[in-house]
Design an enzyme around this catalytic site. Structure first.
Site, PDB file in Angstrom:
ATOM      1  N   LYS A  89      -7.847   1.749  -3.185  1.00  0.00           N
ATOM      2  CA  LYS A  89      -7.450   1.377  -1.571  1.00  0.00           C
ATOM      3  C   LYS A  89      -7.618   2.463  -0.595  1.00  0.00           C
ATOM      4  CE  LYS A  89      -5.133  -0.788   1.759  1.00  0.00           C
ATOM      5  NZ  LYS A  89      -5.455  -2.295   2.315  1.00  0.00           N
ATOM      6  N   LYS A 104      -1.844   5.250   8.484  1.00  0.00           N
ATOM      7  CA  LYS A 104      -1.049   5.315   7.125  1.00  0.00           C
ATOM      8  C   LYS A 104      -1.794   5.566   5.995  1.00  0.00           C
ATOM      9  CE  LYS A 104       1.345   2.497   4.032  1.00  0.00           C
ATOM     10  NZ  LYS A 104       1.913   1.082   3.779  1.00  0.00           N
ATOM     11  N   THR A 122       0.874  -1.186   0.109  1.00  0.00           N
ATOM     12  CA  THR A 122       0.065   0.085  -0.192  1.00  0.00           C
ATOM     13  C   THR A 122       0.813   1.220   0.087  1.00  0.00           C
ATOM     14  OG1 THR A 122      -1.582  -1.091   1.156  1.00  0.00           O
ATOM     15  CG2 THR A 122      -1.759   1.142   1.263  1.00  0.00           C
TER      16      THR A 122
HETATM   17  P1  NAD Z   1       5.742  -5.858   7.452  1.00  0.00           P
HETATM   18  O1  NAD Z   1       6.530  -4.615   7.930  1.00  0.00           O
HETATM   19  O2  NAD Z   1       5.386  -7.090   8.213  1.00  0.00           O
HETATM   20  O3  NAD Z   1       6.799  -6.487   6.136  1.00  0.00           O
HETATM   21  C1  NAD Z   1       7.288  -5.536   5.391  1.00  0.00           C
HETATM   22  C2  NAD Z   1       8.695  -6.478   5.006  1.00  0.00           C
HETATM   23  O4  NAD Z   1       9.334  -5.630   4.041  1.00  0.00           O
HETATM   24  C3  NAD Z   1       9.381  -6.656   6.496  1.00  0.00           C
HETATM   25  O5  NAD Z   1       9.618  -7.922   6.625  1.00  0.00           O
HETATM   26  C4  NAD Z   1      10.575  -5.913   5.812  1.00  0.00           C
HETATM   27  O6  NAD Z   1      11.881  -6.406   6.375  1.00  0.00           O
HETATM   28  C5  NAD Z   1      10.703  -6.080   4.553  1.00  0.00           C
HETATM   29  N1  NAD Z   1      11.693  -4.937   3.592  1.00  0.00           N
HETATM   30  C6  NAD Z   1      11.561  -3.674   3.871  1.00  0.00           C
HETATM   31  N2  NAD Z   1      12.435  -3.310   2.955  1.00  0.00           N
HETATM   32  C7  NAD Z   1      12.858  -4.340   2.126  1.00  0.00           C
HETATM   33  C8  NAD Z   1      14.038  -4.403   1.366  1.00  0.00           C
HETATM   34  N3  NAD Z   1      14.556  -3.190   0.988  1.00  0.00           N
HETATM   35  N4  NAD Z   1      14.274  -5.379   0.808  1.00  0.00           N
HETATM   36  C9  NAD Z   1      13.614  -6.512   1.170  1.00  0.00           C
HETATM   37  N5  NAD Z   1      12.787  -6.353   2.072  1.00  0.00           N
HETATM   38  C10 NAD Z   1      12.515  -5.469   2.608  1.00  0.00           C
HETATM   39  O7  NAD Z   1       4.411  -5.335   6.671  1.00  0.00           O
HETATM   40  P2  NAD Z   1       3.114  -6.026   6.259  1.00  0.00           P
HETATM   41  O8  NAD Z   1       2.205  -6.113   7.369  1.00  0.00           O
HETATM   42  O9  NAD Z   1       3.398  -7.260   5.578  1.00  0.00           O
HETATM   43  O10 NAD Z   1       2.621  -4.886   5.110  1.00  0.00           O
HETATM   44  C11 NAD Z   1       3.279  -4.945   3.835  1.00  0.00           C
HETATM   45  C12 NAD Z   1       2.339  -3.966   2.940  1.00  0.00           C
HETATM   46  O11 NAD Z   1       1.011  -4.501   2.934  1.00  0.00           O
HETATM   47  C13 NAD Z   1       2.127  -2.506   3.607  1.00  0.00           C
HETATM   48  O12 NAD Z   1       2.078  -1.776   2.561  1.00  0.00           O
HETATM   49  C14 NAD Z   1       0.831  -2.468   4.376  1.00  0.00           C
HETATM   50  O13 NAD Z   1       0.310  -1.313   4.331  1.00  0.00           O
HETATM   51  C15 NAD Z   1       0.054  -3.277   3.482  1.00  0.00           C
HETATM   52  N6  NAD Z   1      -1.104  -4.010   4.156  1.00  0.00           N
HETATM   53  C16 NAD Z   1      -0.981  -4.543   5.346  1.00  0.00           C
HETATM   54  C17 NAD Z   1      -2.018  -5.097   5.936  1.00  0.00           C
HETATM   55  C18 NAD Z   1      -1.857  -5.643   7.201  1.00  0.00           C
HETATM   56  O14 NAD Z   1      -2.908  -6.223   7.974  1.00  0.00           O
HETATM   57  N7  NAD Z   1      -0.634  -6.267   7.589  1.00  0.00           N
HETATM   58  C19 NAD Z   1      -3.247  -5.120   5.164  1.00  0.00           C
HETATM   59  C20 NAD Z   1      -3.620  -4.505   4.131  1.00  0.00           C
HETATM   60  C21 NAD Z   1      -2.304  -3.852   3.614  1.00  0.00           C
END
Ligand code: NAD
Length: 298
Positions: free
Chosen positions: A171, A246, A96
């Protein structure tokens, strides 16, 4: 079967990648966290140590990263996805992020000869694990059709919202509406409490009257009426207030850049900011009722 490069194996990306593995695809997965890479290995995927290793032999690349800055960084530059993937590789960004970053990266991808869609999700960690996410997809028709079979493994509802960036636009519009409606439902319950009207009575009436909405009938912010609501487990997320904040901030940035008037979206963003700043960032977003209630009444 397809070779898929997957970057970002966090709370969402980890189970999404595991579902692609379970469907028989080869998934080369990268994350900064060794634990996340180890979980991919347990699921049967192939953890790798660099973007180049993740994408150089991939037919499809999926990214699931925290924000626009991460996406721009991971796709751009000499060590990035676009410089290391083969021309013709299909790119799916499910993070997102802000609409401007999504459109900028899609343009760079097109310039490098790659088809790309932005495909943010709703459905949370449970939806990611169960393969029941909703994908809101922006991009050209042919890229959407090419991405669909992979999105169908990770999700249940796949909607083409239009050209590049329109998945992100859908979204943030939806989540702005959700933030506003949740605050509205909370205010109604708080007023009912002050007026001596029972929670269940208000629920029974409003859920079949003109106040009906998802925040009331699927995610009721008071304990009791809806068994699956986080309100019944002391507002454990669910969907954390920090995540809602966010998305509301992204909506405000987009409103400001496009000249749209969104006064209730602005108010919702300010209220969730206050709520998060009170140490409630990890509380479910429906827990904002506690903040709106103020001091508990006896
Ligand atoms: P998260 O923080 O658990 O996962 C993100 C991952 O990206 C982390 O494990 C981090 O180490 C990795 N990362 C960051 N920079 C990196 C790089 N340069 N190279 C490799 N890996 C890298 O977050 P999440 O909850 O999985 O959310 C991910 C996306 O999905 C976000 O944009 C969030 O807004 C969206 N989202 C989350 C949810 C939810 O309920 N968690 C729901 C809908 C949408």
């Amino acid at each position: 079967m397809t070779t898929i490069g997957f970057v970002g194996l966090g709370n969402m990306g980890g189970p999404m990648a595991a579902n692609l593995v379970a469907a028989g695809h080869t998934v080369c997965g990268l994350d900064l966290s060794p634990d996340a890479r180890a979980r991919l290995k347990e699921a049967g995927g192939k953890p790798v140590e660099s973007v180049a290793e993740a994408v150089s032999s991939a037919d499809v690349v999926v990214t699931m990263l925290p924000a626009g800055t991460h996406v721009r960084k991971v796709y751009g530059g000499d060590a990035g996805i676009l410089a290391n993937a083969r021309p013709g590789t299909l790119m799916i960004d499910s993070s997102t992020i802000d609409v401007d970053s999504a459109r900028a990266v899609a343009k760079e991808a097109a310039g490098a000869g790659m088809a790309m869609v932005d495909a943010p999700v709703s459905g949370g960690v449970a939806g990611a694990a169960g393969g029941t996410l909703t994908f809101m997809v922006g991009g050209p028709d042919d890229a959407f059709e090419a991405a669909k079979p992979y999105l169908e493994i990770m999700g249940k509802t796949i909607v083409h919202a239009g050209g590049p960036g329109n998945g992100q636009a859908a979204k943030i519009c939806n989540n702005m509406l959700l933030g506003i409606s949740m605050i509205g439902v909370c205010e109604a319950f708080v007023l009912a409490e002050r007026l001596g009207l029972d929670h269940q009575k208000l629920y029974d009436i409003s859920s079949t009257a003109s106040g009906q909405c998802w925040s009331l009938t699927s995610y009721c912010p008071v304990p009791g009426p809806v068994e699956t609501s986080p309100a019944n487990r002391d507002y454990q997320p669910g969907f954390a207030a920090a995540m809602m904040l966010k998305d509301l901030k992204l909506a405000q940035e987009a409103a400001s850049a496009s000249g749209a008037s969104t006064p209730l979206g602005a108010e919702a963003s300010a209220l969730y900011n206050l709520f998060c700043n009170q140490g409630e960032a990890d509380t479910d977003f429906s827990g904002i009722i506690r903040f709106l209630r103020g001091a508990e009444t006896a």
